[in-house]
Design a protein around this motif. Structure first.
Motif, PDB file in Angstrom:
ATOM      1  N   ARG A 100       0.822  -1.213   0.000  1.00 37.67           N
ATOM      2  CA  ARG A 100       0.000   0.000   0.000  1.00 37.67           C
ATOM      3  C   ARG A 100       0.859   1.268   0.000  1.00 37.67           C
ATOM      4  NH1 ARG A 100      -4.886  -1.553  -1.693  1.00 37.67           N
ATOM      5  NH2 ARG A 100      -6.170  -2.637  -0.164  1.00 37.67           N
ATOM      6  N   LEU A 101       2.014   1.216   0.669  1.00 42.67           N
ATOM      7  CA  LEU A 101       2.905   2.377   0.719  1.00 42.67           C
ATOM      8  C   LEU A 101       3.609   2.617  -0.613  1.00 42.67           C
ATOM      9  CD1 LEU A 101       4.521   1.911   4.257  1.00 42.67           C
ATOM     10  CD2 LEU A 101       3.002   3.769   3.563  1.00 42.67           C
ATOM     11  N   GLY A 102       3.540   1.625  -1.517  1.00 39.90           N
ATOM     12  CA  GLY A 102       4.156   1.778  -2.829  1.00 39.90           C
ATOM     13  C   GLY A 102       5.595   1.316  -2.893  1.00 39.90           C
ATOM     14  N   ILE A 103       6.090   0.688  -1.820  1.00 42.67           N
ATOM     15  CA  ILE A 103       7.472   0.189  -1.800  1.00 42.67           C
ATOM     16  C   ILE A 103       7.622  -0.970  -2.787  1.00 42.67           C
ATOM     17  CG2 ILE A 103       9.281  -0.833  -0.333  1.00 42.67           C
ATOM     18  CD1 ILE A 103       7.918   0.628   2.055  1.00 42.67           C
ATOM     19  N   SER A 104       6.526  -1.683  -3.004  1.00 48.87           N
ATOM     20  CA  SER A 104       6.490  -2.754  -4.006  1.00 48.87           C
ATOM     21  C   SER A 104       5.210  -2.609  -4.821  1.00 48.87           C
ATOM     22  CB  SER A 104       6.526  -4.127  -3.331  1.00 48.87           C
ATOM     23  OG  SER A 104       6.312  -5.148  -4.287  1.00 48.87           O
ATOM     24  N   PRO A 105       5.258  -2.898  -6.132  1.00 44.86           N
ATOM     25  CA  PRO A 105       4.054  -2.753  -6.961  1.00 44.86           C
ATOM     26  C   PRO A 105       3.041  -3.886  -6.767  1.00 44.86           C
ATOM     27  CG  PRO A 105       5.882  -3.546  -8.299  1.00 44.86           C
ATOM     28  CD  PRO A 105       6.448  -3.264  -6.934  1.00 44.86           C
ATOM     29  N   THR A 106       3.449  -4.977  -6.130  1.00 48.05           N
ATOM     30  CA  THR A 106       2.535  -6.114  -5.911  1.00 48.05           C
ATOM     31  C   THR A 106       2.678  -6.640  -4.486  1.00 48.05           C
ATOM     32  OG1 THR A 106       4.158  -7.784  -6.577  1.00 48.05           O
ATOM     33  CG2 THR A 106       2.791  -6.834  -8.325  1.00 48.05           C
ATOM     34  N   ARG A 107       1.655  -7.351  -4.025  1.00 47.00           N
ATOM     35  CA  ARG A 107       1.748  -7.953  -2.690  1.00 47.00           C
ATOM     36  C   ARG A 107       2.754  -9.093  -2.678  1.00 47.00           C
ATOM     37  NH1 ARG A 107      -3.793  -6.638  -2.911  1.00 47.00           N
ATOM     38  NH2 ARG A 107      -4.510  -5.319  -1.200  1.00 47.00           N
ATOM     39  N   ARG A 108       2.876  -9.805  -3.784  1.00 51.17           N
ATOM     40  CA  ARG A 108       3.876 -10.870  -3.875  1.00 51.17           C
ATOM     41  C   ARG A 108       5.275 -10.292  -3.666  1.00 51.17           C
ATOM     42  NH1 ARG A 108       2.883 -15.070  -8.884  1.00 51.17           N
ATOM     43  NH2 ARG A 108       0.746 -15.684  -8.432  1.00 51.17           N
ATOM     44  N   GLY A 109       5.540  -9.177  -4.362  1.00 55.75           N
ATOM     45  CA  GLY A 109       6.839  -8.525  -4.240  1.00 55.75           C
ATOM     46  C   GLY A 109       7.071  -7.997  -2.832  1.00 55.75           C
ATOM     47  N   ALA A 110       6.007  -7.454  -2.220  1.00 60.83           N
ATOM     48  CA  ALA A 110       6.110  -6.922  -0.863  1.00 60.83           C
ATOM     49  C   ALA A 110       6.450  -8.040   0.125  1.00 60.83           C
ATOM     50  CB  ALA A 110       4.795  -6.253  -0.468  1.00 60.83           C
ATOM     51  N   ARG A 111       5.811  -9.201  -0.070  1.00 59.29           N
ATOM     52  CA  ARG A 111       6.082 -10.348   0.803  1.00 59.29           C
ATOM     53  C   ARG A 111       7.547 -10.768   0.703  1.00 59.29           C
ATOM     54  NH1 ARG A 111       2.724 -13.663  -1.421  1.00 59.29           N
ATOM     55  NH2 ARG A 111       0.998 -12.620  -0.431  1.00 59.29           N
ATOM     56  N   GLN A 112       8.085 -10.720  -0.512  1.00 54.88           N
ATOM     57  CA  GLN A 112       9.480 -11.100  -0.718  1.00 54.88           C
ATOM     58  C   GLN A 112      10.431 -10.093  -0.070  1.00 54.88           C
ATOM     59  OE1 GLN A 112      11.036 -11.194  -4.816  1.00 54.88           O
ATOM     60  NE2 GLN A 112      11.779 -13.248  -4.373  1.00 54.88           N
ATOM     61  N   LEU A 113      10.126  -8.802  -0.195  1.00 55.93           N
ATOM     62  CA  LEU A 113      10.964  -7.784   0.437  1.00 55.93           C
ATOM     63  C   LEU A 113      11.018  -7.963   1.952  1.00 55.93           C
ATOM     64  CD1 LEU A 113       9.985  -4.498  -1.486  1.00 55.93           C
ATOM     65  CD2 LEU A 113      12.105  -5.801  -1.688  1.00 55.93           C
ATOM     66  N   VAL A 114       9.861  -8.272   2.541  1.00 55.67           N
ATOM     67  CA  VAL A 114       9.807  -8.489   3.995  1.00 55.67           C
ATOM     68  C   VAL A 114      10.602  -9.735   4.369  1.00 55.67           C
ATOM     69  CG1 VAL A 114       8.303  -8.992   5.961  1.00 55.67           C
ATOM     70  CG2 VAL A 114       7.579  -7.318   4.244  1.00 55.67           C
ATOM     71  N   SER A 115      10.382 -10.828   3.649  1.00 56.79           N
ATOM     72  CA  SER A 115      11.061 -12.099   3.943  1.00 56.79           C
ATOM     73  C   SER A 115      12.577 -11.991   3.817  1.00 56.79           C
ATOM     74  CB  SER A 115      10.551 -13.213   3.021  1.00 56.79           C
ATOM     75  OG  SER A 115       9.174 -13.422   3.213  1.00 56.79           O
ATOM     76  N   HIS A 116      13.037 -11.136   2.876  1.00 54.01           N
ATOM     77  CA  HIS A 116      14.471 -10.982   2.640  1.00 54.01           C
ATOM     78  C   HIS A 116      15.102  -9.876   3.490  1.00 54.01           C
ATOM     79  CE1 HIS A 116      14.391 -13.131  -1.538  1.00 54.01           C
ATOM     80  NE2 HIS A 116      13.869 -13.845  -0.563  1.00 54.01           N
ATOM     81  N   LYS A 117      14.379  -9.439   4.501  1.00 58.37           N
ATOM     82  CA  LYS A 117      14.899  -8.505   5.514  1.00 58.37           C
ATOM     83  C   LYS A 117      15.269  -7.127   4.962  1.00 58.37           C
ATOM     84  CE  LYS A 117      16.646 -12.270   8.403  1.00 58.37           C
ATOM     85  NZ  LYS A 117      17.798 -12.815   9.157  1.00 58.37           N
ATOM     86  N   HIS A 118      14.440  -6.623   4.051  1.00 60.75           N
ATOM     87  CA  HIS A 118      14.665  -5.275   3.522  1.00 60.75           C
ATOM     88  C   HIS A 118      13.821  -4.228   4.247  1.00 60.75           C
ATOM     89  CE1 HIS A 118      17.086  -6.770   0.236  1.00 60.75           C
ATOM     90  NE2 HIS A 118      16.117  -7.564  -0.176  1.00 60.75           N
ATOM     91  N   ILE A 119      12.939  -4.679   5.150  1.00 57.66           N
ATOM     92  CA  ILE A 119      11.963  -3.778   5.778  1.00 57.66           C
ATOM     93  C   ILE A 119      12.158  -3.696   7.294  1.00 57.66           C
ATOM     94  CG2 ILE A 119       9.498  -3.338   6.129  1.00 57.66           C
ATOM     95  CD1 ILE A 119      10.424  -3.007   3.206  1.00 57.66           C
ATOM     96  N   LEU A 120      12.046  -2.479   7.811  1.00 55.55           N
ATOM     97  CA  LEU A 120      12.129  -2.238   9.254  1.00 55.55           C
ATOM     98  C   LEU A 120      10.762  -1.822   9.788  1.00 55.55           C
ATOM     99  CD1 LEU A 120      15.295   0.086   9.303  1.00 55.55           C
ATOM    100  CD2 LEU A 120      15.279  -2.391   9.625  1.00 55.55           C
ATOM    101  N   VAL A 121      10.473  -2.223  11.014  1.00 54.68           N
ATOM    102  CA  VAL A 121       9.287  -1.745  11.727  1.00 54.68           C
ATOM    103  C   VAL A 121       9.777  -1.126  13.027  1.00 54.68           C
ATOM    104  CG1 VAL A 121       7.101  -2.338  12.827  1.00 54.68           C
ATOM    105  CG2 VAL A 121       7.779  -3.510  10.729  1.00 54.68           C
ATOM    106  N   ASN A 122       9.539   0.157  13.174  1.00 52.27           N
ATOM    107  CA  ASN A 122      10.022   0.898  14.349  1.00 52.27           C
ATOM    108  C   ASN A 122      11.526   0.719  14.560  1.00 52.27           C
ATOM    109  OD1 ASN A 122       7.350   1.716  14.852  1.00 52.27           O
ATOM    110  ND2 ASN A 122       6.937  -0.087  16.098  1.00 52.27           N
ATOM    111  N   GLY A 123      12.263   0.704  13.440  1.00 53.95           N
ATOM    112  CA  GLY A 123      13.718   0.637  13.509  1.00 53.95           C
ATOM    113  C   GLY A 123      14.301  -0.759  13.634  1.00 53.95           C
ATOM    114  N   GLU A 124      13.451  -1.776  13.723  1.00 54.98           N
ATOM    115  CA  GLU A 124      13.917  -3.161  13.865  1.00 54.98           C
ATOM    116  C   GLU A 124      13.547  -3.969  12.618  1.00 54.98           C
ATOM    117  OE1 GLU A 124      15.615  -4.350  16.509  1.00 54.98           O
ATOM    118  OE2 GLU A 124      15.542  -2.419  17.556  1.00 54.98           O
ATOM    119  N   ILE A 125      14.448  -4.869  12.207  1.00 53.62           N
ATOM    120  CA  ILE A 125      14.151  -5.731  11.057  1.00 53.62           C
ATOM    121  C   ILE A 125      13.030  -6.707  11.424  1.00 53.62           C
ATOM    122  CG2 ILE A 125      15.031  -7.583   9.583  1.00 53.62           C
ATOM    123  CD1 ILE A 125      17.795  -6.303   9.781  1.00 53.62           C
ATOM    124  N   VAL A 126      12.026  -6.762  10.570  1.00 53.97           N
ATOM    125  CA  VAL A 126      10.938  -7.738  10.744  1.00 53.97           C
ATOM    126  C   VAL A 126      10.814  -8.496   9.423  1.00 53.97           C
ATOM    127  CG1 VAL A 126       8.474  -8.088  11.165  1.00 53.97           C
ATOM    128  CG2 VAL A 126       9.697  -6.288  12.396  1.00 53.97           C
TER     129      VAL A 126
END
Length: 201
Positions: A100-126
């Protein structure tokens, strides 16, 4: 069912909607896939309609059967309207928020970004795509991941703050989950009451 990784056009034709992004297949073949697609009987039972709506929601958000049933259980125990609670839980997933934030154009891509540790939540890798965000949580791209082509390309075509429950800061590559979205704010074409009726049987 396992997570679907097959042709997107097939799913779009099955539901008659662009479930995983725009598809030319819907314009060319506006009937269900399979050898009996054209001649398939139109009338469906009440159960079949309810099941189709649940399957559609699962495909849209990329959630497995067990996860979906678990989320429905949580939604039914919360105060408020069960169907709306369910959609709010789905929208609050980390992978969906990255999309939704536009970091990835698809939910599949967003899931991969999260799984590959490219995303932080409140400064911590999730790295858990199903992580549930709370109002006030800040979702950001990891510093060393900001130059990733997939992320920069997606953000280059991003419309500013398309969703009222999210705030985006392009300078810091971060967004804030401001509040839980209302049903009117959620754009997905899902008849959640049919899902509630299905689980209530």
């Amino acid at each position: 069912m396992a997570r679907y990784r097959g042709p997107k056009a097939k799913i779009a034709r099955k539901f008659g909607e662009p479930i995983e992004g725009q598809s030319k297949a819907l314009q060319k073949k506006n009937y269900p896939p399979g050898m009996h697609g054209r001649g398939r009987r139109k009338k469906q039972s009440e159960y079949a309609i309810q099941l189709m709506e649940k399957q559609k929601a699962k495909y849209i958000y990329g959630v497995l059967e067990r996860q979906f049933a678990k989320m429905f259980g949580i939604a039914s125990r919360k105060q408020g309207i069960t169907g709306e609670n369910l959609l709010q839980l789905l929208e609050g997933r980390l992978d969906n928020t990255v999309y939704r934030l536009g970091i990835s154009p698809t939910r599949r891509g967003a899931r991969q970004l999260v799984s590959h540790k490219h995303i932080l939540v409140n400064g911590e890798i999730v790295n858990i795509p199903s992580y549930t965000l709370k109002p006030g949580d800040v979702v950001a791209v990891r510093e060393r991941s900001k130059s990733l082509e997939a992320i920069t390309e997606s953000l280059s075509g991003k419309a500013q703050n398309r969703y009222p429950w999210l705030e985006w800061d392009g300078n810091s590559f971060s967004g804030k989950f401001v509040s839980v979205p209302t049903r009117d704010d959620i754009p997905e074409n899902i008849k959640e009451q049919l899902i509630v009726e299905l689980y209530s049987k």
